[in-house]
Motif scaffolding. Structure first.
Motif, mmCIF file in Angstrom:
data_model
loop_
_atom_site.group_PDB
_atom_site.id
_atom_site.type_symbol
_atom_site.label_atom_id
_atom_site.label_comp_id
_atom_site.label_asym_id
_atom_site.label_seq_id
_atom_site.Cartn_x
_atom_site.Cartn_y
_atom_site.Cartn_z
ATOM 1 N N GLY A 149 -15.954 23.014 -1.302
ATOM 2 C CA GLY A 149 -15.465 23.209 0.060
ATOM 3 C C GLY A 149 -16.084 22.199 1.018
ATOM 4 N N ALA A 150 -17.373 21.886 0.809
ATOM 5 C CA ALA A 150 -18.041 20.910 1.674
ATOM 6 C C ALA A 150 -17.387 19.543 1.538
ATOM 7 N N ILE A 151 -17.057 19.165 0.324
ATOM 8 C CA ILE A 151 -16.390 17.873 0.126
ATOM 9 C C ILE A 151 -15.030 17.878 0.829
ATOM 10 N N LEU A 152 -14.244 18.904 0.574
ATOM 11 C CA LEU A 152 -12.908 18.961 1.185
ATOM 12 C C LEU A 152 -13.003 18.901 2.707
ATOM 13 N N ALA A 153 -13.942 19.679 3.255
ATOM 14 C CA ALA A 153 -14.004 19.791 4.717
ATOM 15 C C ALA A 153 -14.374 18.472 5.378
ATOM 16 N N ASN A 154 -15.001 17.574 4.623
ATOM 17 C CA ASN A 154 -15.464 16.329 5.224
ATOM 18 C C ASN A 154 -14.579 15.128 4.906
ATOM 19 N N ILE A 155 -13.397 15.372 4.378
ATOM 20 C CA ILE A 155 -12.461 14.272 4.179
ATOM 21 C C ILE A 155 -11.753 14.019 5.500
ATOM 22 N N PRO A 156 -11.891 12.823 6.058
ATOM 23 C CA PRO A 156 -11.228 12.562 7.333
ATOM 24 C C PRO A 156 -9.714 12.664 7.179
ATOM 25 N N LEU A 157 -9.055 13.155 8.192
ATOM 26 C CA LEU A 157 -7.594 13.254 8.266
ATOM 27 C C LEU A 157 -6.980 14.302 7.338
ATOM 28 N N ALA A 158 -7.776 14.842 6.402
ATOM 29 C CA ALA A 158 -7.174 15.808 5.487
ATOM 30 C C ALA A 158 -6.915 17.123 6.212
ATOM 31 N N GLY A 159 -7.679 17.378 7.267
ATOM 32 C CA GLY A 159 -7.355 18.498 8.141
ATOM 33 C C GLY A 159 -7.613 19.868 7.561
ATOM 34 N N PHE A 160 -8.507 19.984 6.574
ATOM 35 C CA PHE A 160 -8.768 21.298 5.989
ATOM 36 C C PHE A 160 -9.293 22.289 7.025
ATOM 37 N N ASN A 161 -10.096 21.781 7.959
ATOM 38 C CA ASN A 161 -10.711 22.669 8.942
ATOM 39 C C ASN A 161 -9.922 22.770 10.235
ATOM 40 N N ASP A 162 -8.874 21.965 10.379
ATOM 41 C CA ASP A 162 -8.088 22.017 11.601
ATOM 42 C C ASP A 162 -7.178 23.231 11.585
ATOM 43 N N GLU A 163 -6.739 23.608 12.770
ATOM 44 C CA GLU A 163 -5.796 24.709 12.832
ATOM 45 C C GLU A 163 -4.601 24.364 11.944
ATOM 46 N N GLY A 164 -4.237 25.287 11.072
ATOM 47 C CA GLY A 164 -3.164 25.023 10.128
ATOM 48 C C GLY A 164 -3.678 24.549 8.776
ATOM 49 N N GLY A 165 -4.972 24.226 8.677
ATOM 50 C CA GLY A 165 -5.536 23.794 7.406
ATOM 51 C C GLY A 165 -5.980 24.985 6.562
ATOM 52 N N LEU A 166 -6.047 24.750 5.264
ATOM 53 C CA LEU A 166 -6.351 25.843 4.341
ATOM 54 C C LEU A 166 -7.696 26.503 4.647
ATOM 55 N N LEU A 167 -8.735 25.678 4.816
ATOM 56 C CA LEU A 167 -10.064 26.255 5.010
ATOM 57 C C LEU A 167 -10.170 26.930 6.373
ATOM 58 N N TYR A 168 -9.430 26.414 7.334
ATOM 59 C CA TYR A 168 -9.370 27.065 8.641
ATOM 60 C C TYR A 168 -8.880 28.495 8.475
ATOM 61 N N TYR A 169 -7.778 28.665 7.774
ATOM 62 C CA TYR A 169 -7.232 30.002 7.596
ATOM 63 C C TYR A 169 -8.214 30.899 6.842
ATOM 64 N N ILE A 170 -8.749 30.353 5.743
ATOM 65 C CA ILE A 170 -9.618 31.198 4.917
ATOM 66 C C ILE A 170 -10.837 31.645 5.719
ATOM 67 N N TYR A 171 -11.403 30.703 6.475
ATOM 68 C CA TYR A 171 -12.594 31.061 7.246
ATOM 69 C C TYR A 171 -12.270 32.146 8.265
ATOM 70 N N HIS A 172 -11.176 31.950 9.002
ATOM 71 C CA HIS A 172 -10.892 32.897 10.073
ATOM 72 C C HIS A 172 -10.469 34.250 9.538
ATOM 73 N N VAL A 173 -9.755 34.239 8.440
ATOM 74 C CA VAL A 173 -9.289 35.516 7.898
ATOM 75 C C VAL A 173 -10.428 36.261 7.205
ATOM 76 N N GLY A 174 -11.277 35.524 6.513
ATOM 77 C CA GLY A 174 -12.230 36.203 5.644
ATOM 78 C C GLY A 174 -13.660 36.257 6.123
ATOM 79 N N ILE A 175 -14.120 35.216 6.785
ATOM 80 C CA ILE A 175 -15.529 35.195 7.178
ATOM 81 C C ILE A 175 -15.691 35.695 8.602
ATOM 82 N N GLU A 176 -14.905 35.142 9.505
ATOM 83 C CA GLU A 176 -15.052 35.551 10.899
ATOM 84 C C GLU A 176 -14.861 37.055 11.050
ATOM 85 N N THR A 177 -13.971 37.617 10.259
ATOM 86 C CA THR A 177 -13.738 39.052 10.319
ATOM 87 C C THR A 177 -14.799 39.850 9.572
ATOM 88 N N GLY A 178 -15.564 39.169 8.737
ATOM 89 C CA GLY A 178 -16.543 39.877 7.912
ATOM 90 C C GLY A 178 -15.950 40.525 6.675
#
Ligand code: NA
Ligand code: NA
Ligand code: NA
Lengths: 81, 376, 376, 81, 376, 81
Positions: E50-79
């Motif tokens: 996940g760390a590698i994916l999140a740090n790829i420029p332009l891949a947008g994993f952490n941007d709104e609409g990106g896979l890791l963005y969704y997973i984080y907000h759905v699963g971690i932020e909610t606990g």
């Protein structure tokens, strides 16, 4: 709505509900009968059943089992000599 | 001192309300029924546990941001969880007995009278001061008579979310009580000779029939009663996945891991609706009373229908089979078998009872569709 | 009477539109292809069923609050479902054959010509009155030539959601038709002697190579083509989980339960896009036609590339292997093997064909990345 | 954009696309070759393979199997006395 | 030329920042530790990836609409994800050893001193210029001393989401380092004779005790510390599902497929928090340092408590058992067993160490509850 | 808050935290002891254990195994005549 209006509604629901349930499931009876006729007209292709008389059918366990048997029988023979 | 005050304030002891303690006791009772008595443990264990969690002061399970809040809103309010359960149940259901003897569908139809009579009864309760059921409420309560958990939860979440907890608890409790509720009614309405009637052996049903059957059911539902299509559709999808034999990995997942995951969540979310202000009410007592009546009337209607059919049928029909029409799969069918064996130790009715039993599932999904269409 | 009117209004019969009936027939056709013909049943069965459900009037599957509405928005619009499928596919893929013979990657590259030629073709179709494909539309259509379902769905959901249904149906249908589409092209472009060429046996690949390979792919994608990183990254994650051997329980879940659950949902959601107004259009006919062309051109390009490489290579290369470069794993590889056996009953090409076959998966993910980067 | 502009764009996309695909996969060829050299330089540690000659390898079924054999052989002997 | 410019702009090469390269190296390091060194691979592999994916420029994993963005907000932020993991862990945990010897709970309590001492230490670090930990930050860091991954992630997501990545990485890394961190401390604080002490054999625990135990824990938590109820509650739910024996299919799913799915997502989402600006900071160095201290102090506190108890106890208590109180199940218990065997080759402490080991899980959930209640 | 205030807070947290943790787990000790007494007073019903002496316990493999044995023993006998 007051209770008597509600009762009237409930009565209608009961009537309509039972009628539709019976209608639906009766039509399903018809559908099944048609279906059965269709299935009789076009039966499942008869697949050649796998020969289940073969004593060792499971290829997974058989080498193991045979090895076990060979070993056991030898052991048994040895002990009973 | 301030810290100690904060600490004391952060214990639940400082905040418990009487109703919450009662509801935790209710949760414990459900756990006891599930574990020690074997009452539908797959649902009642998570429901009971959810009830306990939801009633811990300050724990915030039901508050925005709490676990049960999310689960409820994502899975129950949307209707997704009951539909997925229905898909899994469809993938576990074998319609052979019904296809071999389609007349059994009439028994599944008759037993739905329990639903509509209860709807009438729920409105009648309004004559007693303190009850004030709307037509929506009454419909959601009545579906308990369908003896089908996911259908009841689905309908209650659409028509009367406030009553969801009580309705789900009543539905699963009475399903567990089927072996106690049904036999006296079955025996009262039949003679020993009737109970001894042997049924003809069922023919073997071809793969093709089993495969087309769910499509036929879906087709009828799509034409006549689209309001029932979500429930019926997902059920038929599960059944088609199973019977087609080409997507076994999907079918296995639907009837194992997926349904297990959803069951845990569904149970917790239903439990989260067991709050004091919504459960400890006169309405709940009414619901519990009506639920028992619903099951009894459904059973009676099924048995009487079977007796009626027996008169017009060339082949003999054992009237006990009617009791299986309430669904409560496979419990009701087992009860029929047991009562049949008491009358004639050589008369195994189990396979025959599976026909009306699965017919009852379809029947109550249809009934739910009617209620959604006319009252929703 | 009012009740009866309401009841009639609540049947679908009063509301069916002609297009919906046609689309339900299309759904049935997909079910038939999936079940009776064995066309990619894991996807086409849920797609077909979803198409039927989505076209039932009043059932509301696609309306806000409906089951398919939720599934589509949660899983397809976000791109999450195709990515999870790709992870699972990665966990099932064995790159040994490719690592042992890396030149095969060139075949996987050549076959992507099917994608870009189709893109050109889709724009050319605009010359015919009635067609009006944008560059986005054309790109989404072209990816059918990648012969990779999740890639096609992922790209279509980003570039042309309105065409998603037709594109997904075309992609999976043609993948199922690979054994019919490919052989004539393969035979037309090769001589019997070429088809008889035996390949050298592949060396054994070490665990370390297989473990570092997905990281190398990810690294290249991260450097050169970050737009392809979501697809390539999740694929490599799955593959690394498998090859590392230290997280077998995660790898097993990714390639079994998780991919099964997602497949059911993905199929239903794709099916929900098969509505009359979006599917029963001239565009759909264009898409179906272009899809067939895409597969054919990709196959031809692969075979020709293999012939070219054969000329410059010291070891002989059977040109049939080029056909496997379109991906459609493992179908295309099996077709290669079959056509090879026809020419020489002792020539087993299956293992060799797995190299270009998995190279094709990478190739179309790269192509998808380019299209996303330049057109998206 | 009119069709001729679109065609020009599509042509460029075709060219650029094929070049990048070939570039990417060619670099991957290089990467695999490097990788193979690296793997040859640092080979997997050779793990002692489990002795697969042992006749009863599956410890799970063996007690059962042995019990079954013992029973069966006894029975057999008894019958064939 | 414009196209080429667009193409170049769409490569990551044009956009890499130095920090991202470093973070991708950190991701690779985590993968190396997970795969080659066997450091908690189930979490560190997805975190590293996940760390590698999140740090790829332009891949947008952490941007709104990106896979890791969704997973984080759905699963971690909610606990939700850590709680589901806790449920699964609960379904895997056997409390027999603890119920047979409940005094071991005191060891699990003592070891939590590691948490609170670290909290103090984190605030002390503020004296060094460059550090500026709030009480929330310090609490989230301190929980590393609880040696329990999901608890740390749950608390960090509530109190200090910015530090989540560093905290999770530290927690799992040190848990993997338990066999290296603990033995010197254990040996320094005990004599050889103490380490040779044999424990009495544990009695057999009845099914009823094991079944009521999770309810008792839940009850205490509900009364005294509702802030700990989410963690404790889900853990107890899992344990009750297992011990009740009536919902085996739910229990199996909770401890297999469900926890596997959630683990993949949790790891990826945690990895997505390993961005340069949040990880490559002085704070991270502080967190890593404090984490090591936390484990050491916790171990020491456990051992000293065991020595103290030994003085007042009729039955002998091997002080090594105290080290298992930090949790890190079952690693710490194995370390105890190993160090014990070094002193006395016939002294198997593993079963005895499971008592304080699982007590440590409860202890750190309680500690997390206190921190949430007083600092959250 | 400045550092000294934070340190005071942290100190209090340490104190309160450890007290509550010990309190909680000590109460759990009491609870377990009560629980044990309760369990002794109302012991688990003793279920009749399944007879594990039976040589072929697994009904799943037994027919296979027996078939295998029969075949193997016959073969063995034939070869050793
Ligand atoms: Na029913
Ligand atoms: Na491809
Ligand atoms: Na701990």
């Amino acid at each position: 709505m007051n209770v008597s209006e509600l009762l009237a509604e409930a009565g209608i629901l009961m009537l309509v509900g039972m009628v539709v349930v019976f209608l639906f499931l009766s039509m399903l009876i018809v559908a099944i009968k048609l279906l059965t006729k269709f299935a009789e007209a076009y039966p499942d292709p008869i697949k050649p059943k796998r020969n289940e008389i073969k004593p060792i059918s499971s290829s997974k366990t058989s080498p193991q089992v045979i090895a076990a048997i060979t070993a056991a029988v030898k052991q048994y023979k040895a002990r009973n000599k | 001192m301030e810290g100690l005050q904060t600490l004391w304030e952060s214990t639940a002891l400082a905040h418990f309300e009487f109703g919450q303690i009662i509801m935790m006791a209710v949760g414990l009772l459900l756990l006891f029924l599930a574990i020690a008595k074997g009452f539908e443990p797959l649902l009642l264990l998570p429901i009971g546990f959810g009830a306990i969690l939801a009633n811990i002061p300050l724990a915030g399970f039901n508050d925005e941001g709490g676990l049960l809040y999310y689960i409820y809103h994502v899975g129950i309010e949307t209707g997704v969880f009951p539909l997925l359960i229905f898909m899994g149940v469809g993938a576990m259901t074998d319609f052979s007995a019904l296809i071999a003897n389609p007349k059994m569908l009439l028994l599944g139809a008759a037993a739905q009278f329990g639903i509509f009579a209860t709807l009438f009864g729920a409105i009648l309760l309004n004559l007693i001061p303190g009850f004030d059921f709307s037509l929506q409420d009454a419909s959601a309560i009545a579906i308990i008579g369908g003896a089908d958990g996911p259908t009841a939860i689905f309908l209650a979440s659409k028509l009367a979310p406030d009553l969801l907890g009580a309705i789900a608890v009543a539905a699963y409790s009475y399903m567990a009580l089927v072996p106690i509720i049904q036999p006296p009614i079955m025996k009262a309405l039949t003679t020993v000779d009737e109970r001894k009637i042997k049924m003809e052996q069922l023919r073997v049903v071809s793969k093709k029939e089993k495969m087309i059957f769910p499509l036929a059911v879906l087709f009828l539902s799509a034409m006549l009663l689209p309001a029932a299509a979500p429930l019926v559709g997902m059920f038929c999808l599960g059944n088609l996945m199973k019977e087609s034999g080409v997507v076994d990995r999907l079918s296995n997942t639907a009837q194992n891991e997926l349904i297990n995951i959803v069951t845990i969540f569904l149970g917790l979310a239903v439990g989260s609706k067991l709050s004091a202000e919504k459960f400890l009410t006169l309405e709940t007592l009414g619901i519990l009373g009506l639920g028992a009546i619903a099951f009894s009337i459904g059973t009676a209607a099924g048995v009487l229908m079977a007796k009626l059919m027996s008169k017009f049928s060339k082949q003999p029909i054992n009237p006990l089979l009617g009791a299986a029409g309430v669904s409560a799969v496979p419990m009701a069918a087992r009860v029929v078998n047991k009562v049949g064996l008491e009358a004639n130790p050589h008369n195994f009715l189990l396979m025959h009872a599976m026909g009306p039993n699965v017919a009852g599932v379809l029947g109550s999904a249809v009934a739910a569709g009617i209620l959604l269409a006319l009252v929703g």
